[in-house]
Enzyme design. Structure first.
Site, mmCIF file in Angstrom:
data_model
loop_
_atom_site.group_PDB
_atom_site.id
_atom_site.type_symbol
_atom_site.label_atom_id
_atom_site.label_comp_id
_atom_site.label_asym_id
_atom_site.label_seq_id
_atom_site.Cartn_x
_atom_site.Cartn_y
_atom_site.Cartn_z
ATOM 1 N N ASP A 67 -47.946 59.584 -33.585
ATOM 2 C CA ASP A 67 -47.121 59.345 -34.517
ATOM 3 C C ASP A 67 -45.724 58.374 -34.194
ATOM 4 O OD1 ASP A 67 -48.292 61.295 -35.591
ATOM 5 O OD2 ASP A 67 -46.948 62.853 -34.895
HETATM 6 N N1 URA Z 1 -50.251 65.274 -32.224
HETATM 7 C C1 URA Z 1 -49.303 65.012 -33.031
HETATM 8 O O1 URA Z 1 -48.818 65.895 -33.782
HETATM 9 N N2 URA Z 1 -48.752 63.961 -33.068
HETATM 10 C C2 URA Z 1 -49.156 62.791 -32.362
HETATM 11 O O2 URA Z 1 -48.415 61.653 -32.172
HETATM 12 C C3 URA Z 1 -50.311 63.127 -31.590
HETATM 13 C C4 URA Z 1 -51.038 64.380 -31.749
#
Ligand code: URA
Length: 237
Positions: free
Chosen positions: A104
């Site tokens: 993310d």
């Molecule tokens: N899980 C998440 O919620 N975000 C990420 O970036 C990676 C794994």
């Protein structure tokens, strides 16, 4: 290392004579500056050669490890967003590279970038159960049965998750500090898993992927070519 004129002629299919003329007339840039020296030796894995402003892509496979900072997205282009490719050093940039899975925008840590589809598939295939380790901090009160819920494989939306391992490093105070090992990669998986057990994630960092651990000497925002050992480790999975 390879001569500039040979490199261009190999990749562009132009004759060596034509390429020499292209170089003489200033149509070629080496790492961003016009280069009029046909004999110069370049590093075909790192140097960027452009013809009339278009970069030549050397087809050799490239494997990059980045310590992703917050604030950049993993897609190749997202209007209005800074991407991980925008912060890659120019010598690692290629036209054909992509991220192996995604983190993310606000997640930091280990990210692999490559142009090798087979390599990426090894890490992403759901059949391989590749382990991913994350460190998380969050607000809220962790449910008493959180570890069991992780171990049993919780229901998330329509999916039944595979068993995961939750380590509680600190809880009960203002900020919970947690470590989790998962073996799949559903959308916002870690944040959603924690939300289910009472924690709103405020910081998330990927520490390892397929046994490859984030090299702590790699500062956030930096990237480097993976070592032969690191590449082999993934191919041996
Ligand atoms: N899980 C998440 O919620 N975000 C990420 O970036 C990676 C794994």
């Amino acid at each position: 290392m390879i001569r500039l004129d040979k490199f261009i002629s190999d990749l562009s299919m132009e004759t060596r004579k034509t390429v020499k003329n292209m170089i003489k007339s200033g149509r070629i840039k080496l790492n961003g500056s016009v280069c009029k020296n046909a004999d110069i030796k370049i590093d075909e894995n790192r140097d960027i050669v452009e013809i009339d402003g278009k970069a030549l892509t050397y087809s050799k496979k490239i494997y990059i490890v980045m310590n992703k900072p917050a604030g950049v997205v993993c897609s190749n282009s997202e209007p209005g967003e800074k991407t991980v490719f925008d912060i890659l050093p120019q010598n690692l940039m290629r036209k054909d590279i992509f991220t192996v899975g995604r983190l993310d925008k606000d997640t930091v840590g280990l990210l692999i970038i490559t142009n090798d589809g087979d390599f990426s598939h090894r890490l992403m295939s759901p059949k391989k159960h590749i382990e991913k380790v994350y460190y998380a901090e969050g607000k809220g009160t962790l449910s008493d049965n959180a570890q069991n819920m992780f171990e049993e494989g919780m229901q998330l939306g329509r999916s039944r998750l595979k068993p995961a391992k939750l380590e509680i490093l600190e809880s009960g105070g203002e900020t919970a500090k947690l470590r989790v090992i998962i073996s799949e990669g559903k959308y916002h998986q870690v944040k959603r898993m924690f939300y289910k057990v009472g924690i709103e994630v405020t910081y998330l960092k990927r520490l390892s992927l397929g046994g490859l651990t984030l090299d702590e000497s790699l500062k956030e925002g930096s990237a480097r070519i993976m070592t032969e050992d690191e590449i082999e480790q993934i191919f041996n999975i």
